[in-house]
Design a protein around this motif. Structure first.
Motif, PDB file in Angstrom:
ATOM      1  N   LEU A   3       0.805  -1.222   0.000  1.00 42.80           N
ATOM      2  CA  LEU A   3       0.000   0.000   0.000  1.00 42.80           C
ATOM      3  C   LEU A   3       0.837   1.270   0.000  1.00 42.80           C
ATOM      4  O   LEU A   3       0.526   2.233  -0.704  1.00 42.80           O
ATOM      5  CB  LEU A   3      -0.949  -0.004   1.205  1.00 42.80           C
ATOM      6  CG  LEU A   3      -2.164   0.911   1.131  1.00 42.80           C
ATOM      7  CD1 LEU A   3      -2.967   0.674  -0.138  1.00 42.80           C
ATOM      8  CD2 LEU A   3      -3.042   0.725   2.359  1.00 42.80           C
ATOM      9  N   GLU A   4       1.936   1.305   0.772  1.00 43.19           N
ATOM     10  CA  GLU A   4       2.754   2.507   0.842  1.00 43.19           C
ATOM     11  C   GLU A   4       3.823   2.558  -0.246  1.00 43.19           C
ATOM     12  O   GLU A   4       4.407   3.617  -0.481  1.00 43.19           O
ATOM     13  CB  GLU A   4       3.414   2.600   2.221  1.00 43.19           C
ATOM     14  CG  GLU A   4       2.411   2.784   3.354  1.00 43.19           C
ATOM     15  CD  GLU A   4       3.087   2.934   4.695  1.00 43.19           C
ATOM     16  OE1 GLU A   4       4.337   2.906   4.739  1.00 43.19           O
ATOM     17  OE2 GLU A   4       2.375   3.073   5.703  1.00 43.19           O
ATOM     18  N   LYS A   5       4.079   1.422  -0.891  1.00 48.35           N
ATOM     19  CA  LYS A   5       5.133   1.378  -1.907  1.00 48.35           C
ATOM     20  C   LYS A   5       4.572   1.507  -3.321  1.00 48.35           C
ATOM     21  O   LYS A   5       5.188   2.111  -4.195  1.00 48.35           O
ATOM     22  CB  LYS A   5       5.914   0.067  -1.784  1.00 48.35           C
ATOM     23  CG  LYS A   5       6.599  -0.105  -0.431  1.00 48.35           C
ATOM     24  CD  LYS A   5       7.244  -1.467  -0.314  1.00 48.35           C
ATOM     25  CE  LYS A   5       7.870  -1.667   1.067  1.00 48.35           C
ATOM     26  NZ  LYS A   5       8.454  -3.007   1.236  1.00 48.35           N
ATOM     27  N   ASN A   6       3.414   0.898  -3.533  1.00 45.62           N
ATOM     28  CA  ASN A   6       2.781   0.931  -4.858  1.00 45.62           C
ATOM     29  C   ASN A   6       1.276   0.861  -4.641  1.00 45.62           C
ATOM     30  O   ASN A   6       0.672  -0.198  -4.750  1.00 45.62           O
ATOM     31  CB  ASN A   6       3.277  -0.242  -5.705  1.00 45.62           C
ATOM     32  CG  ASN A   6       2.827  -0.143  -7.160  1.00 45.62           C
ATOM     33  OD1 ASN A   6       1.778   0.422  -7.456  1.00 45.62           O
ATOM     34  ND2 ASN A   6       3.611  -0.713  -8.062  1.00 45.62           N
ATOM     35  N   SER A   7       0.688   2.000  -4.294  1.00 46.41           N
ATOM     36  CA  SER A   7      -0.727   2.017  -3.917  1.00 46.41           C
ATOM     37  C   SER A   7      -1.638   1.583  -5.059  1.00 46.41           C
ATOM     38  O   SER A   7      -2.671   0.948  -4.830  1.00 46.41           O
ATOM     39  CB  SER A   7      -1.133   3.413  -3.428  1.00 46.41           C
ATOM     40  OG  SER A   7      -0.944   4.374  -4.452  1.00 46.41           O
ATOM     41  N   SER A   8      -1.256   1.899  -6.288  1.00 46.59           N
ATOM     42  CA  SER A   8      -2.080   1.516  -7.439  1.00 46.59           C
ATOM     43  C   SER A   8      -2.171  -0.008  -7.560  1.00 46.59           C
ATOM     44  O   SER A   8      -3.252  -0.565  -7.768  1.00 46.59           O
ATOM     45  CB  SER A   8      -1.489   2.120  -8.720  1.00 46.59           C
ATOM     46  OG  SER A   8      -2.239   1.690  -9.854  1.00 46.59           O
TER      47      SER A   8
ATOM     48  N   PHE B  26      -5.079  -5.280  -6.446  1.00 43.08           N
ATOM     49  CA  PHE B  26      -5.185  -6.580  -5.770  1.00 43.08           C
ATOM     50  C   PHE B  26      -6.505  -6.703  -5.026  1.00 43.08           C
ATOM     51  O   PHE B  26      -7.235  -7.689  -5.179  1.00 43.08           O
ATOM     52  CB  PHE B  26      -4.032  -6.741  -4.768  1.00 43.08           C
ATOM     53  CG  PHE B  26      -2.735  -7.220  -5.367  1.00 43.08           C
ATOM     54  CD1 PHE B  26      -2.499  -7.103  -6.719  1.00 43.08           C
ATOM     55  CD2 PHE B  26      -1.751  -7.767  -4.570  1.00 43.08           C
ATOM     56  CE1 PHE B  26      -1.304  -7.537  -7.270  1.00 43.08           C
ATOM     57  CE2 PHE B  26      -0.551  -8.207  -5.111  1.00 43.08           C
ATOM     58  CZ  PHE B  26      -0.325  -8.087  -6.463  1.00 43.08           C
ATOM     59  N   ILE B  27      -6.839  -5.701  -4.216  1.00 42.55           N
ATOM     60  CA  ILE B  27      -8.021  -5.834  -3.362  1.00 42.55           C
ATOM     61  C   ILE B  27      -9.309  -5.710  -4.167  1.00 42.55           C
ATOM     62  O   ILE B  27     -10.294  -6.420  -3.889  1.00 42.55           O
ATOM     63  CB  ILE B  27      -7.986  -4.821  -2.192  1.00 42.55           C
ATOM     64  CG1 ILE B  27      -9.009  -5.224  -1.121  1.00 42.55           C
ATOM     65  CG2 ILE B  27      -8.212  -3.404  -2.666  1.00 42.55           C
ATOM     66  CD1 ILE B  27      -8.753  -6.560  -0.485  1.00 42.55           C
ATOM     67  N   LEU B  28      -9.314  -4.859  -5.170  1.00 42.22           N
ATOM     68  CA  LEU B  28     -10.521  -4.722  -5.995  1.00 42.22           C
ATOM     69  C   LEU B  28     -10.786  -5.997  -6.792  1.00 42.22           C
ATOM     70  O   LEU B  28     -11.945  -6.397  -6.970  1.00 42.22           O
ATOM     71  CB  LEU B  28     -10.394  -3.512  -6.918  1.00 42.22           C
ATOM     72  CG  LEU B  28     -10.361  -2.147  -6.210  1.00 42.22           C
ATOM     73  CD1 LEU B  28     -10.154  -1.016  -7.226  1.00 42.22           C
ATOM     74  CD2 LEU B  28     -11.636  -1.914  -5.412  1.00 42.22           C
ATOM     75  N   GLU B  29      -9.723  -6.650  -7.243  1.00 41.13           N
ATOM     76  CA  GLU B  29      -9.894  -7.917  -7.964  1.00 41.13           C
ATOM     77  C   GLU B  29     -10.398  -9.013  -7.033  1.00 41.13           C
ATOM     78  O   GLU B  29     -11.184  -9.873  -7.440  1.00 41.13           O
ATOM     79  CB  GLU B  29      -8.574  -8.331  -8.623  1.00 41.13           C
ATOM     80  CG  GLU B  29      -8.254  -7.582  -9.906  1.00 41.13           C
ATOM     81  CD  GLU B  29      -9.306  -7.789 -10.986  1.00 41.13           C
ATOM     82  OE1 GLU B  29      -9.674  -8.958 -11.251  1.00 41.13           O
ATOM     83  OE2 GLU B  29      -9.771  -6.787 -11.557  1.00 41.13           O
ATOM     84  N   LYS B  30      -9.943  -8.993  -5.790  1.00 41.83           N
ATOM     85  CA  LYS B  30     -10.431  -9.984  -4.838  1.00 41.83           C
ATOM     86  C   LYS B  30     -11.927  -9.799  -4.591  1.00 41.83           C
ATOM     87  O   LYS B  30     -12.700 -10.772  -4.586  1.00 41.83           O
ATOM     88  CB  LYS B  30      -9.635  -9.899  -3.523  1.00 41.83           C
ATOM     89  CG  LYS B  30      -8.237 -10.506  -3.626  1.00 41.83           C
ATOM     90  CD  LYS B  30      -7.454 -10.414  -2.328  1.00 41.83           C
ATOM     91  CE  LYS B  30      -7.835 -11.504  -1.355  1.00 41.83           C
ATOM     92  NZ  LYS B  30      -7.170 -12.786  -1.635  1.00 41.83           N
ATOM     93  N   TYR B  31     -12.353  -8.583  -4.398  1.00 43.15           N
ATOM     94  CA  TYR B  31     -13.785  -8.313  -4.233  1.00 43.15           C
ATOM     95  C   TYR B  31     -14.564  -8.775  -5.471  1.00 43.15           C
ATOM     96  O   TYR B  31     -15.593  -9.452  -5.363  1.00 43.15           O
ATOM     97  CB  TYR B  31     -14.025  -6.817  -4.029  1.00 43.15           C
ATOM     98  CG  TYR B  31     -14.167  -6.388  -2.589  1.00 43.15           C
ATOM     99  CD1 TYR B  31     -15.200  -6.863  -1.788  1.00 43.15           C
ATOM    100  CD2 TYR B  31     -13.279  -5.466  -2.032  1.00 43.15           C
ATOM    101  CE1 TYR B  31     -15.337  -6.447  -0.475  1.00 43.15           C
ATOM    102  CE2 TYR B  31     -13.413  -5.039  -0.711  1.00 43.15           C
ATOM    103  CZ  TYR B  31     -14.451  -5.539   0.065  1.00 43.15           C
ATOM    104  OH  TYR B  31     -14.587  -5.126   1.369  1.00 43.15           O
TER     105      TYR B  31
END
Length: 277
Positions: A198-203, A208-213
């Protein structure tokens, strides 16, 4: 049964519902917990200074040893950190001497052997399964639950010992099934939630999380379930992103302790769980 409860650093402000729901569930299972003056598990320091990581982690194990208690973690990052620190400490006599010389200043000493459990391993291996079934008074029949495993408990499997099939684990599904819900064989169940990025490559972390949802819903899940503080925070972050975009609200994401609390008929104010599907 009594355990030293290791809630993790982030729970106080970010996830108070995690220890709250865990204590409520454990109370039903006749498991006692004691909260010691634990510090950080060392996870944030691990990649920067191995000695600092070990000192932080081993200090916690030394405290548990002083109280003659096994450790119960709620977070998979904390679980993985403590298990790895125990392994490194046990196999490096020089570090044992160095760390114990520092711990001595607090009247602590660690010679190894404190048992470290995650909530899932406790439920799966230490709790009588008949008792657990008896406590399920409101079975979640007809609800499909997608487990999000988290990374740090599974690997390295020879150290964590979280599941005897690290590439095809089933421990999470077994616990979900006890609630009466149907575990979903979710294609992204073992994939990272993105929080470490999250702090290194927020995009990338957001992807990752949107694909999991997205895939959990596409594959028929009514609920996503996790058993890790950092995963929970990442799913909350993903939910906020979806809502801000104006899209339809995603399916609920909840902690395993909240799912169990619901199946046990515990009041929502004891678990911090919102009404799920």
């Amino acid at each position: 049964m009594k355990y030293a409860l290791f809630s993790g650093c982030r729970t106080g402000f970010d996830i108070p519902q995690h220890p709250k729901s865990a204590k409520a569930v454990l109370s039903r299972l006749n498991v006692q917990t004691q909260e010691l003056d634990f510090g950080c598990c060392g996870y944030p320091a691990k990649e920067k200074n191995l000695d600092a990581f070990l000192l932080l982690a081993i200090r916690n194990l030394a405290m548990a040893q002083a109280h003659n208690l096994p450790v119960l973690t709620l977070c998979k990052c904390c679980f993985g950190s403590l298990k790895q620190a125990e392994y490194y400490f046990k196999n490096d006599p020089d570090k044992q001497v160095r760390i114990n010389s520092i711990l001595q200043k607090e009247g602590l000493y660690y010679d190894g052997g404190v048992k470290i459990h995650h909530m899932l391993t406790l439920l799966d291996r230490e709790i009588d399964q008949d008792l657990l079934r008896q406590c399920i008074t409101h079975p979640l029949d007809g609800i499909k639950v997608a487990p999000s495993y988290g990374c740090h408990a599974l690997r390295p499997s020879t150290i964590t010992g979280f599941d005897d099939r690290p590439n095809a684990p089933t421990i999470f599904e077994r616990i979900i099934a006890l609630t009466g819900a149907e575990p979903v064989n979710w294609s992204r169940r073992l994939e990272c939630c993105g929080n470490p990025l999250l702090e290194k490559n927020s995009s990338l972390a957001q992807t990752f999380i949107l694909e999991k949802y997205k895939t959990a819903e596409q594959e028929g899940a009514d609920i996503i379930c996790m058993a890790c503080n950092y995963c929970h925070m990442q799913f909350e972050h993903g939910r906020d992103l979806i809502l801000k975009s104006g899209s339809t609200p995603p399916i609920p994401a909840m902690l395993i302790t909240q799912l169990l609390g619901r199946a046990m008929g515990l009041e929502k104010d004891r678990t911090g769980a919102e009404t799920a599907a």
